[in-house]
Design a protein around this motif. Structure first.
Motif, PDB file in Angstrom:
ATOM      1  N   GLY A 125      37.440  30.707  39.032  1.00  0.00           N
ATOM      2  CA  GLY A 125      36.014  31.532  39.596  1.00  0.00           C
ATOM      3  C   GLY A 125      36.608  32.007  40.944  1.00  0.00           C
ATOM      4  O   GLY A 125      35.788  32.969  41.584  1.00  0.00           O
ATOM      5  N   ASN A 126      37.340  31.046  41.831  1.00  0.00           N
ATOM      6  CA  ASN A 126      37.676  31.410  43.182  1.00  0.00           C
ATOM      7  C   ASN A 126      38.302  32.874  43.242  1.00  0.00           C
ATOM      8  O   ASN A 126      38.016  33.604  43.902  1.00  0.00           O
ATOM      9  CB  ASN A 126      38.341  30.232  43.930  1.00  0.00           C
ATOM     10  CG  ASN A 126      37.628  29.145  44.165  1.00  0.00           C
ATOM     11  OD1 ASN A 126      38.216  28.108  44.371  1.00  0.00           O
ATOM     12  ND2 ASN A 126      36.189  29.327  44.495  1.00  0.00           N
ATOM     13  N   HIS A 127      39.285  32.966  42.420  1.00  0.00           N
ATOM     14  CA  HIS A 127      40.200  34.114  42.045  1.00  0.00           C
ATOM     15  C   HIS A 127      39.465  35.101  41.923  1.00  0.00           C
ATOM     16  O   HIS A 127      39.967  36.198  42.351  1.00  0.00           O
ATOM     17  CB  HIS A 127      41.605  33.702  41.374  1.00  0.00           C
ATOM     18  CG  HIS A 127      42.380  32.708  42.081  1.00  0.00           C
ATOM     19  ND1 HIS A 127      43.200  33.025  43.178  1.00  0.00           N
ATOM     20  CD2 HIS A 127      43.069  31.625  41.672  1.00  0.00           C
ATOM     21  CE1 HIS A 127      44.034  32.170  43.318  1.00  0.00           C
ATOM     22  NE2 HIS A 127      44.012  31.244  42.703  1.00  0.00           N
ATOM     23  N   SER A 128      38.710  35.075  40.920  1.00  0.00           N
ATOM     24  CA  SER A 128      38.035  36.242  40.217  1.00  0.00           C
ATOM     25  C   SER A 128      37.132  36.657  41.197  1.00  0.00           C
ATOM     26  O   SER A 128      36.958  37.952  41.232  1.00  0.00           O
ATOM     27  CB  SER A 128      37.584  35.778  38.745  1.00  0.00           C
ATOM     28  OG  SER A 128      36.407  34.940  39.107  1.00  0.00           O
ATOM     29  N   ALA A 129      36.433  35.822  41.770  1.00  0.00           N
ATOM     30  CA  ALA A 129      35.406  36.419  43.063  1.00  0.00           C
ATOM     31  C   ALA A 129      36.054  37.150  44.001  1.00  0.00           C
ATOM     32  O   ALA A 129      35.442  38.119  44.540  1.00  0.00           O
ATOM     33  CB  ALA A 129      34.683  35.112  43.348  1.00  0.00           C
ATOM     34  N   SER A 130      37.351  36.754  44.341  1.00  0.00           N
ATOM     35  CA  SER A 130      37.959  37.359  45.322  1.00  0.00           C
ATOM     36  C   SER A 130      38.348  38.758  45.063  1.00  0.00           C
ATOM     37  O   SER A 130      38.268  39.731  45.593  1.00  0.00           O
ATOM     38  CB  SER A 130      39.312  36.330  45.886  1.00  0.00           C
ATOM     39  OG  SER A 130      39.991  37.255  46.518  1.00  0.00           O
ATOM     40  N   ALA A 131      38.881  38.648  43.904  1.00  0.00           N
ATOM     41  CA  ALA A 131      39.295  40.239  43.411  1.00  0.00           C
ATOM     42  C   ALA A 131      38.148  41.176  43.198  1.00  0.00           C
ATOM     43  O   ALA A 131      38.455  42.146  43.366  1.00  0.00           O
ATOM     44  CB  ALA A 131      40.109  39.900  41.959  1.00  0.00           C
ATOM     45  N   ILE A 132      37.116  40.819  42.421  1.00  0.00           N
ATOM     46  CA  ILE A 132      36.000  41.536  42.301  1.00  0.00           C
ATOM     47  C   ILE A 132      35.500  41.944  43.731  1.00  0.00           C
ATOM     48  O   ILE A 132      35.253  43.110  43.717  1.00  0.00           O
ATOM     49  CB  ILE A 132      35.051  40.727  41.471  1.00  0.00           C
ATOM     50  CG1 ILE A 132      35.320  40.478  40.135  1.00  0.00           C
ATOM     51  CG2 ILE A 132      33.594  41.767  41.214  1.00  0.00           C
ATOM     52  CD1 ILE A 132      34.529  39.428  39.247  1.00  0.00           C
ATOM     53  N   SER A 133      35.321  41.034  44.562  1.00  0.00           N
ATOM     54  CA  SER A 133      34.859  41.438  45.873  1.00  0.00           C
ATOM     55  C   SER A 133      35.928  42.818  46.583  1.00  0.00           C
ATOM     56  O   SER A 133      35.231  43.409  46.983  1.00  0.00           O
ATOM     57  CB  SER A 133      34.782  40.244  46.782  1.00  0.00           C
ATOM     58  OG  SER A 133      33.920  39.501  46.398  1.00  0.00           O
ATOM     59  N   SER A 134      37.070  42.191  46.292  1.00  0.00           N
ATOM     60  CA  SER A 134      38.068  43.302  46.715  1.00  0.00           C
ATOM     61  C   SER A 134      37.800  44.726  46.240  1.00  0.00           C
ATOM     62  O   SER A 134      38.239  45.748  46.979  1.00  0.00           O
ATOM     63  CB  SER A 134      39.343  42.732  46.868  1.00  0.00           C
ATOM     64  OG  SER A 134      40.343  43.613  47.229  1.00  0.00           O
TER      65      SER A 134
END
Length: 480
Positions: free
Chosen positions: A163-172
């Protein structure tokens, strides 16, 4: 739950190029098939379904393959910094209590003898044992564990979840945008969050990675000039090398190149101005290991109007400043779905957040429009005669001098003032100590001007090329 990223991407865009290295390239389908085969090989070693493995390897396609395979096998990955000493690596391996150590054959010399070591060459020869690979991934699963730089005490093992990684990628993606032809030039080490986040973005966006094992300023400049890549992640020192190369060639960035994502600390304003002259869009960003990469990023449209800012928080993220009494500058606090939920090992009982906020240890401020300005690390703050001095401000000044290639500033004990700043400089060309002092006097208060200047051949940097200020004083040993 989230879909198995590798399988989903291979289903959506199987024939799209996922990775290129030198003259070789692989599609998403090819990487998926390789990862399934190696996941079976990992399973034959009993490494699947929550087992924890340490990985030590250079940034090559084989490392990408191992990472994909660990994802498929649902192994937690402890990504080891290959620039650490044997003792430092041993600490992290033991602190993480790993079940196995996957190591590139060339990196075995960096490890102490350990029966848990599985060399890459042995892994690829193992007879695989098929098992049911997960179709979905739990968002709370600790996909990666990375150790902090250890600016104070021992390094902390930071869990970064799916979840941390996907949230970061989506925000970017919401900030920078996505294009089908995007290619991210990856020269930052994959063991670092800046490198691993590119791997995650590739899977979620369907984006090609142009991989380099090591940073090469001349080659990177050529890729940017030719427009063979559209995005790149850098720190200040690597950005400067690319700028110098392009200035020497008297060329500009291709219109195809859209974003130079600059992190790892404040970028000198002079670098941003030089980049602008080369038509190179630089997006300053702020993030850390505990936030799975970016928390705030300055958009291209604001680059010149908010020089020196790291921008506003990305869509799902929040930032506030814990101000001292009557002070504008304070500790940067963060919250959002990208923030790590926990540490492991020695710090497993240490909460990552206090009252719902991650306390970063970085100092900064928000301007009236909500733009973040990162001033410095709290641990690097110099207090001289009761005045706060931020090394990054002095370094910014020094790096604007044409004779200075690199600069590092730290405090040294002083009988009268408690501490005073001193500077360590790598020359670009001939320059004297007095010339530098005179240059500083034009833009710095007297108490901020370095009291001593040391010329050195190189500055201490970590695996991601960030300046390690706490090691600067060790350079004085060479002066004796």
């Amino acid at each position: 739950m989230q879909p198995n990223w590798i399988k989903q991407r291979a289903y959506l865009t199987p024939n799209r190029i996922a990775l290129s290295f030198h003259e070789q390239q692989w599609t998403f389908r090819e990487l998926y098939e390789q990862s399934v085969k190696m996941a079976y090989q990992l399973n034959a070693y009993g490494l699947s379904n929550g087992k924890r493995v340490a990985i030590l390897a250079p940034s090559t396609p084989q490392l990408i393959q191992v990472i994909y395979s660990c994802m498929q096998a649902q192994c937690e990955m402890v990504l080891l910094n290959s620039r650490l000493s044997k003792q430092e690596l041993a600490y992290q391996i033991e602190d993480a209590e790993v079940d196995a150590i996957l190591a590139h054959d060339d990196d075995l010399v960096k490890l102490q003898q350990d029966e848990r070591i599985i060399r890459f060459s042995k892994l690829v020869q193992k007879q695989g044992q098929p098992f049911d690979i997960a179709q979905e991934w739990d968002e709370q699963f600790a996909m990666t564990i990375m150790y902090t730089s250890g600016t104070t005490g021992f390094p902390k093992g930071v869990c970064q979840t799916v979840g941390n990684h996907s949230a970061s990628a989506i925000s970017s993606a919401l900030n920078l945008g996505i294009k089908e032809q995007d290619t991210w030039l990856c020269t930052v080490p994959i063991f670092h969050i800046s490198g691993f986040s590119i791997v995650v973005r590739s899977l979620l966006y369907g984006m090609k990675i142009r991989l380099y094992e090591k940073f090469d300023g001349k080659q990177c400049a050529e890729e940017i000039i030719q427009g063979t890549v559209t995005k790149m992640s850098v720190v200040a020192v690597t950005l400067e090398m690319i700028l110098t190369e392009m200035e020497q060639q008297n060329v500009k960035a291709s219109p195809e190149f859209t974003t130079m994502l600059a992190g790892g600390g404040p970028v000198p304003v002079d670098y941003l101005k030089r980049a602008s002259k080369l038509d190179m869009p630089v997006a300053q960003t702020y993030g850390m290991t505990e936030t799975a990469s970016q928390t705030a990023t300055l958009s291209n449209e604001d680059a010149m109007s908010h020089l020196g800012s790291a921008g506003k928080p990305l869509f799902f993220n929040q930032i506030q400043i814990a101000k001292q009494q009557g002070e504008e500058i304070g500790e940067i606090l963060i919250r959002g779905p990208h923030v790590t939920p926990r540490y492991i090992g020695k710090y497993k009982d240490t909460p990552t957040m206090v009252d719902g906020w991650l306390h970063t240890g970085d100092l900064g401020y928000l301007d009236a429009d909500g733009y973040l300005y990162v001033v410095d690390r709290r641990a690097d703050l110099i207090i001289s005669g009761g005045e706060n001095i931020y090394p990054a401000e002095i370094e910014n000044c020094l790096l604007a001098h044409p004779g200075v290639k690199e600069a590092g500033v730290c405090g040294i004990v002083h009988e009268k003032w408690g501490q005073v700043p001193i500077a360590f400089i790598v020359k670009r060309n001939d320059v004297t100590e007095q010339e530098i002092i005179n240059f500083c006097k034009q833009s710095l208060a007297n108490y901020k001007i370095p009291k001593l200047i040391y010329f050195v051949h190189e500055l201490p940097r970590n695996g991601s090329n960030k300046l390690v200020r706490r090691n600067l004083l060790q350079l004085l040993d060479g002066e004796k």
